[in-house]
Scaffold this motif. Structure first.
Motif, mmCIF file in Angstrom:
data_model
loop_
_atom_site.group_PDB
_atom_site.id
_atom_site.type_symbol
_atom_site.label_atom_id
_atom_site.label_comp_id
_atom_site.label_asym_id
_atom_site.label_seq_id
_atom_site.Cartn_x
_atom_site.Cartn_y
_atom_site.Cartn_z
ATOM 1 N N TYR A 379 0.815 -1.225 0.000
ATOM 2 C CA TYR A 379 0.000 0.000 0.000
ATOM 3 C C TYR A 379 0.849 1.276 0.000
ATOM 4 O O TYR A 379 0.636 2.163 -0.842
ATOM 5 C CB TYR A 379 -0.951 -0.058 1.203
ATOM 6 C CG TYR A 379 -1.943 1.076 1.332
ATOM 7 C CD1 TYR A 379 -2.459 1.722 0.214
ATOM 8 C CD2 TYR A 379 -2.383 1.479 2.583
ATOM 9 C CE1 TYR A 379 -3.387 2.740 0.354
ATOM 10 C CE2 TYR A 379 -3.311 2.505 2.725
ATOM 11 C CZ TYR A 379 -3.805 3.131 1.611
ATOM 12 O OH TYR A 379 -4.719 4.141 1.752
ATOM 13 N N PRO A 380 1.823 1.422 0.892
ATOM 14 C CA PRO A 380 2.613 2.670 0.879
ATOM 15 C C PRO A 380 3.384 2.879 -0.425
ATOM 16 O O PRO A 380 3.521 4.009 -0.892
ATOM 17 C CB PRO A 380 3.568 2.492 2.066
ATOM 18 C CG PRO A 380 2.952 1.444 2.924
ATOM 19 C CD PRO A 380 2.244 0.530 1.989
ATOM 20 N N PHE A 418 -8.141 2.599 5.492
ATOM 21 C CA PHE A 418 -8.514 3.741 6.336
ATOM 22 C C PHE A 418 -7.380 4.112 7.288
ATOM 23 O O PHE A 418 -7.117 5.301 7.520
ATOM 24 C CB PHE A 418 -9.777 3.422 7.127
ATOM 25 C CG PHE A 418 -11.051 3.651 6.356
ATOM 26 C CD1 PHE A 418 -11.330 4.894 5.815
ATOM 27 C CD2 PHE A 418 -11.970 2.633 6.174
ATOM 28 C CE1 PHE A 418 -12.488 5.124 5.099
ATOM 29 C CE2 PHE A 418 -13.129 2.842 5.468
ATOM 30 C CZ PHE A 418 -13.403 4.088 4.920
ATOM 31 N N ASP A 419 -6.734 3.106 7.836
ATOM 32 C CA ASP A 419 -5.604 3.390 8.740
ATOM 33 C C ASP A 419 -4.515 4.176 8.007
ATOM 34 O O ASP A 419 -3.912 5.104 8.562
ATOM 35 C CB ASP A 419 -5.019 2.077 9.265
ATOM 36 C CG ASP A 419 -5.945 1.414 10.280
ATOM 37 O OD1 ASP A 419 -6.840 2.113 10.810
ATOM 38 O OD2 ASP A 419 -5.776 0.210 10.533
ATOM 39 N N PHE A 429 -1.534 8.823 -0.635
ATOM 40 C CA PHE A 429 -2.368 7.784 -0.041
ATOM 41 C C PHE A 429 -3.827 7.934 -0.465
ATOM 42 O O PHE A 429 -4.520 6.936 -0.703
ATOM 43 C CB PHE A 429 -2.251 7.823 1.486
ATOM 44 C CG PHE A 429 -1.068 7.074 2.013
ATOM 45 C CD1 PHE A 429 -1.195 5.773 2.474
ATOM 46 C CD2 PHE A 429 0.187 7.651 2.031
ATOM 47 C CE1 PHE A 429 -0.098 5.072 2.948
ATOM 48 C CE2 PHE A 429 1.293 6.965 2.502
ATOM 49 C CZ PHE A 429 1.150 5.666 2.972
ATOM 50 N N LEU A 430 -4.293 9.172 -0.567
ATOM 51 C CA LEU A 430 -5.684 9.381 -0.981
ATOM 52 C C LEU A 430 -5.895 8.942 -2.416
ATOM 53 O O LEU A 430 -6.923 8.344 -2.755
ATOM 54 C CB LEU A 430 -6.068 10.851 -0.815
ATOM 55 C CG LEU A 430 -7.517 11.184 -1.196
ATOM 56 C CD1 LEU A 430 -8.488 10.415 -0.305
ATOM 57 C CD2 LEU A 430 -7.779 12.669 -1.102
ATOM 58 N N LYS A 453 -16.277 11.771 7.058
ATOM 59 C CA LYS A 453 -15.764 12.509 8.220
ATOM 60 C C LYS A 453 -14.253 12.725 8.118
ATOM 61 O O LYS A 453 -13.736 13.772 8.520
ATOM 62 C CB LYS A 453 -16.088 11.729 9.501
ATOM 63 C CG LYS A 453 -17.570 11.728 9.861
ATOM 64 C CD LYS A 453 -17.825 10.930 11.135
ATOM 65 C CE LYS A 453 -19.300 10.951 11.522
ATOM 66 N NZ LYS A 453 -19.566 10.152 12.743
ATOM 67 N N LEU A 454 -13.571 11.732 7.582
ATOM 68 C CA LEU A 454 -12.120 11.850 7.443
ATOM 69 C C LEU A 454 -11.755 12.964 6.462
ATOM 70 O O LEU A 454 -10.862 13.773 6.726
ATOM 71 C CB LEU A 454 -11.549 10.511 6.960
ATOM 72 C CG LEU A 454 -10.028 10.424 6.823
ATOM 73 C CD1 LEU A 454 -9.362 10.612 8.174
ATOM 74 C CD2 LEU A 454 -9.625 9.081 6.228
ATOM 75 N N LEU A 455 -12.471 13.022 5.342
ATOM 76 C CA LEU A 455 -12.190 14.060 4.357
ATOM 77 C C LEU A 455 -12.589 15.446 4.854
ATOM 78 O O LEU A 455 -12.024 16.451 4.423
ATOM 79 C CB LEU A 455 -12.935 13.754 3.047
ATOM 80 C CG LEU A 455 -12.509 12.485 2.310
ATOM 81 C CD1 LEU A 455 -13.347 12.289 1.067
ATOM 82 C CD2 LEU A 455 -11.031 12.525 1.947
ATOM 83 N N ARG A 456 -13.545 15.493 5.748
ATOM 84 C CA ARG A 456 -13.999 16.779 6.274
ATOM 85 C C ARG A 456 -12.991 17.394 7.242
ATOM 86 O O ARG A 456 -12.927 18.619 7.385
ATOM 87 C CB ARG A 456 -15.354 16.600 6.969
ATOM 88 C CG ARG A 456 -15.901 17.869 7.578
ATOM 89 C CD ARG A 456 -17.258 17.622 8.221
ATOM 90 N NE ARG A 456 -17.703 18.768 8.991
ATOM 91 C CZ ARG A 456 -18.872 18.838 9.640
ATOM 92 N NH1 ARG A 456 -19.715 17.825 9.564
ATOM 93 N NH2 ARG A 456 -19.187 19.918 10.331
ATOM 94 N N CYS A 457 -12.183 16.582 7.869
ATOM 95 C CA CYS A 457 -11.249 17.098 8.867
ATOM 96 C C CYS A 457 -10.221 18.002 8.207
ATOM 97 O O CYS A 457 -9.973 17.937 7.003
ATOM 98 C CB CYS A 457 -10.575 15.957 9.627
ATOM 99 S SG CYS A 457 -9.349 15.047 8.676
ATOM 100 N N THR A 458 -9.610 18.834 9.020
ATOM 101 C CA THR A 458 -8.736 19.887 8.493
ATOM 102 C C THR A 458 -7.529 19.340 7.735
ATOM 103 O O THR A 458 -7.039 19.985 6.811
ATOM 104 C CB THR A 458 -8.245 20.793 9.632
ATOM 105 O OG1 THR A 458 -7.571 19.993 10.613
ATOM 106 C CG2 THR A 458 -9.415 21.517 10.287
ATOM 107 N N ASP A 459 -7.029 18.170 8.122
ATOM 108 C CA ASP A 459 -5.852 17.623 7.441
ATOM 109 C C ASP A 459 -6.105 17.393 5.960
ATOM 110 O O ASP A 459 -5.175 17.401 5.143
ATOM 111 C CB ASP A 459 -5.438 16.290 8.097
ATOM 112 C CG ASP A 459 -4.800 16.506 9.454
ATOM 113 O OD1 ASP A 459 -4.405 17.653 9.737
ATOM 114 O OD2 ASP A 459 -4.713 15.538 10.231
#
Length: 843
Positions: A379-380, A418-419, A429-430, A453-459
């Motif tokens: 994955y990475p 997700f992790d 990664f996205l 929710k993950l995409l909404r966060c500031t990061d």
């Protein structure tokens, strides 16, 4: 014709001191041998050769090149007709070894060295056909010396013939007899792998493949052999790459210890299955399937059970042929190689990275769900490759990620995916996750909500990287696509849509703020909003009114000395552009703006004010509430945001803020005309100083706004009226034109109650202003500036209709002083005609 030679004479001629005689004798002998009919027995030829061979072989060392050349050809002609006798073989090979098996180059002629190696090749073919190759066992050391010398020769044709001869030897030799020499032969061949001629590289690879079948598999020789050949999988010539594939097929089919080396041999074949050249792919694919058939036959007990439950993948990639179960089984037992492959995806060479990704694609295609166990490892690396600087490599990584999403077990990899996103808030990664998630068939409501929710966060949603923003929006599109297939209540879907809306708005806002234009990302985001409108069965305006305030909650950290390019400032700037001003969140928006004005840098304040002035133009379209409420909202907006910056303050920043405040006020006056009539008069005390401001932009907006100051008493409007009239002498031509226009639009509200003297006084005061205004406008009627002249005419017409007596008086005064009386008379007559038309139409 019988084969009856005068051997004594021939031997005498070959011993002659005249090289021409030796040469002619050799030529004649060769012709006799070649033209002897097949009816002549080999025993007769062998008998003659027994008498001649010593003299013939002696000529191999003759000082004259043509003699040596003809001697080799003559011996070859004999060898073709002789039976496979050890006696002749050993003598010829010994002579070849003397001439070509030495450390130094004994034979200077390249053409003759080629004849030597062709002669050796001839003997190998002859003995192989007769099944008597074992006679070579005594002269292997000499043969190997000749072959090594040929392989290292400077002449490419000699090298190629040496490789072909070695291939022939390997085909027929006994492994136990040849093995002691294979290491030295392989080392010699490695030097040809970098040859500038592709034909030489192809010959070397073919020879190495054959040598590998006899190599000692227990040592390091096999590993080195594969390591030396592997770089040629990236060769620029398709036929070289194809030869690497053929070598891999040969080893998979015939290598005695192939099971121990599957993981190292497979790349030779799998890379050819993803080759850009059709001739490579079409040639290797059937051979690869043959390898799969052999592997299936050798492991039928295991694979037959696996075949029973081998169902086709539902969303298998279009246009891709699924490998057979035998081919898949070969790869599935060799997944240990993945660590090496993934390491090369970060190599500094572009072609190595591309090659490793193509190889990884084939491993995933064959391993299918078995690859899921390796997802955490690869994955990475695939994520990093998705953002490669070379577009072709990034495109290949995209294909790999797409295939992973299709073939890997969704339930097993999604949590790891997700992790990875949570630990690494990066575009790479996205991107990888997006390709996998979009291609997969999975996606529960919980997964969609978690991703939202993950995409909404500031990061994520607060990123300033355009590529990152693009893939956030693409992922939102995928969430919407999959949301129609999940089981969820309306309330749950509403929560999901809210997260999508907030994320899309923030990404669009930042994208717009970075470029000051509606980019492709903004347009993509608008399409997401349209889909949300359809799903919610509402309008875009109502969607903004319902949820925009929630987006504003994410605009934080404004209480700091931020400049215009800081992320919170950019976010607020873009959001104001997208959402405009609406009644539901205006108080909240005002608080955010006030924070910027209190804490942020000067440039940030000016930037926010500038977008605010643009948004204010749409007030009547976006603030869709009752008139009374809209007026109150406008009053609060002006009082809290605009009015504090209207008074004069020293410095460039104060000047810029006054200009922006005036621009916003002017925009409000245009965007909310009805509400402005009630709100603007309260700002009349600020206008005289603004009309005389040093900044031309401030004066411009101030004089433009004065056109909308209506419903004021004579006492209130008088100072503004004279201030506007003074602007007709402004240094700026544009301001002069607007001032001339504004004078004609001033309409005071006269008192209806009071004493007669007070009422008459108001009319007298205003009449005095009108007369003064008419005089000045008539003066500018003669202006050489066409725009100023036109503006003066329009205002004269307006005022003349309302004040005909004052107009007549002013006209008579101006007529005596006018420089262009004809034009003035014509204008006066035109006004009369227009008035008559109006009266006629009225009657």
């Amino acid at each position: 014709m019988s084969f009856d030679l005068d051997t004594n004479q021939i031997c005498s001629d070959l011993e002659s001191s005249d090289h021409r005689k030796r040469g002619s004798t050799l030529l004649k002998l060769r012709e006799i041998c070649e033209h002897t009919p097949d009816s002549v027995g080999t025993d007769a030829i062998a008998a003659e050769f027994d008498e001649l061979y010593l003299h013939l072989l002696k000529c191999y060392g003759d000082r004259y090149e043509n003699v040596r050349d003809r001697a080799v050809l003559a011996v070859s002609a004999f060898l073709k007709r002789l039976p496979p006798l050890d006696f002749h073989l050993l003598n010829v090979v010994s002579t070849l070894a003397e001439r070509m098996g030495q450390t130094e180059t004994v034979e200077p002629s390249e053409e003759i060295r080629l004849l030597y190696i062709e002669q050796l090749h001839l003997m190998l073919r002859k003995y192989a056909l007769m099944g008597n190759v074992g006679v070579f066992r005594e002269c292997y050391p000499q043969v190997v010396k000749v072959l090594i010398k040929a392989i290292k020769d400077a002449y490419a044709a000699v090298q190629r013939e040496g490789c072909a001869t070695l291939v022939q030897l390997c085909r027929v030799a006994d492994t136990a007899e040849l093995r002691p020499f294979t290491e030295s032969l392989a080392v010699a061949l490695y030097g040809m792998l970098n040859h500038r001629h592709s034909a030489a590289r192809i010959a070397a690879i073919e020879a190495i493949g054959r040598v590998s079948l006899h190599l000692d598999a227990s040592g390091e020789g096999m590993r080195r052999l594969l390591a030396e050949v592997s770089p040629l999988l990236m060769d620029s010539m398709p036929l070289v790459r194809r030869e690497c594939g053929l070598m891999g097929v040969l080893m998979l089919l015939e290598l005695p210890d192939r099971y121990s080396y599957f993981e190292r041999i497979l790349p030779l074949v799998l890379c050819c299955l993803k080759d850009d050249s059709p001739e490579v792919l079409s040639h290797i694919r059937p051979l690869w399937e043959k390898c799969g058939v052999q592997y299936y036959e050798e492991n039928e007990a295991e694979l037959s059970q696996q075949e029973i439950g081998d169902l086709p993948v539902e969303n298998y990639p279009a246009g891709v042929q699924r490998p057979t179960i035998g081919c898949r089984g070969l790869v599935q037992r060799s997944l240990r190689l993945l660590q090496l492959i993934t390491r090369e995806t970060s190599d500094w060479k572009d072609n190595v990275r591309l090659h490793s990704l193509k190889l990884l694609y084939q491993f995933i295609l064959h391993a299918e769900a078995s690859m899921t166990a390796k997802f955490f490892e690869i994955y990475p690396h695939v994520s990093h490759a998705c953002c490669d600087s070379e577009p072709i490599i990034a495109a290949e990584a995209k294909k790999v990620a797409d295939l992973m999403g299709r073939l890997l077990s969704y339930d097993a990899w999604i949590d790891h995916g997700f992790d990875g996103l949570e630990r690494n808030a990066r575009e790479s990664f996205l991107k990888c996750f997006y390709y996998m998630f979009t291609a997969s068939l999975g996606g529960t409501y919980e997964h969609l909500q978690r991703l939202g929710k993950l995409l909404r966060c500031t990061d994520y949603s607060h990123t300033l990287k355009p590529g990152f923003q693009l893939y956030i929006l693409k992922t939102l599109d995928t969430i919407l696509d999959k949301s129609s297939k999940v089981t969820a209540s309306m309330e749950e879907l509403k929560d999901l849509y809210l997260n999508i809306y907030v994320t899309a708005m923030k990404v669009m806002a930042l994208s717009y703020a970075l470029h000051n234009e509606d980019t492709e990302d903004v347009q993509r985001g608008q399409m997401i909003l349209k889909r949300l409108v359809q799903l919610q069965e509402t309008s875009l305006a109502k969607l903004h009114e319902s949820w925009f305030g929630i987006v504003l909650l994410d605009v934080d950290n404004l209480d700091a000395a931020l400049d215009e390019n800081a992320e919170p400032v950019l976010l607020l700037y873009g959001l104001i552009h997208l959402g405009k001003i609406r009644s539901t969140y205006l108080p909240q928006l005002i608080e955010k703006i006030k924070l910027v004005f209190q804490h942020c840098c000067d440039t940030a304040q000016v930037r926010i004010f500038s977008i605010l002035s643009i948004a204010a133009l749409s007030w009547s379209e976006t603030v869709t509430v009752e008139r009374e409420q809209s007026t109150q909202l406008l009053s609060n907006f002006i009082t809290e945001v605009v009015e504090p910056h209207l008074p004069w303050r020293a410095g460039a920043h104060g000047e810029a803020m006054r200009s922006m405040a005036m621009a916003t006020l002017c925009a409000v006056a245009q965007g909310a005309k009805e509400e402005a009539r009630e709100v603007l008069p309260a700002l009349a005390n600020h206008m005289p100083s603004l009309l005389e401001d040093r900044n031309v932009t401030t004066r411009h907006y101030a004089i433009k706004a004065m056109c909308y100051f209506q419903g004021m008493s004579v006492e209130a409007i008088k100072p503004l009226a004279y201030a506007i009239m003074q602007r007709m002498d402004d240094p700026s031509a544009g301001i002069r034109v607007i001032a001339a226009t504004a004078v004609g639009k001033l309409r005071p509200v006269f008192k209806t109650e009071g004493t007669k003297e007070e009422l008459e006084y108001e009319h007298e005061v205003w009449e005095a202003f009108i007369k003064r205004a008419l005089d000045i406008l008539l003066l500018y009627h003669e202006s050489p500036e066409k725009e100023m002249q036109a503006a003066a005419q329009r205002s004269l017409i307006e005022l003349a209709k309302l004040h005909p007596a004052a107009w007549e008086e002013s006209y008579q005064r101006a007529l005596g002083m006018a420089r262009r009386k004809d034009e003035l008379v014509e204008f006066y007559a035109q006004m009369k005609i227009n008035d008559a038309q109006v009266e006629t139409e009225t009657n």
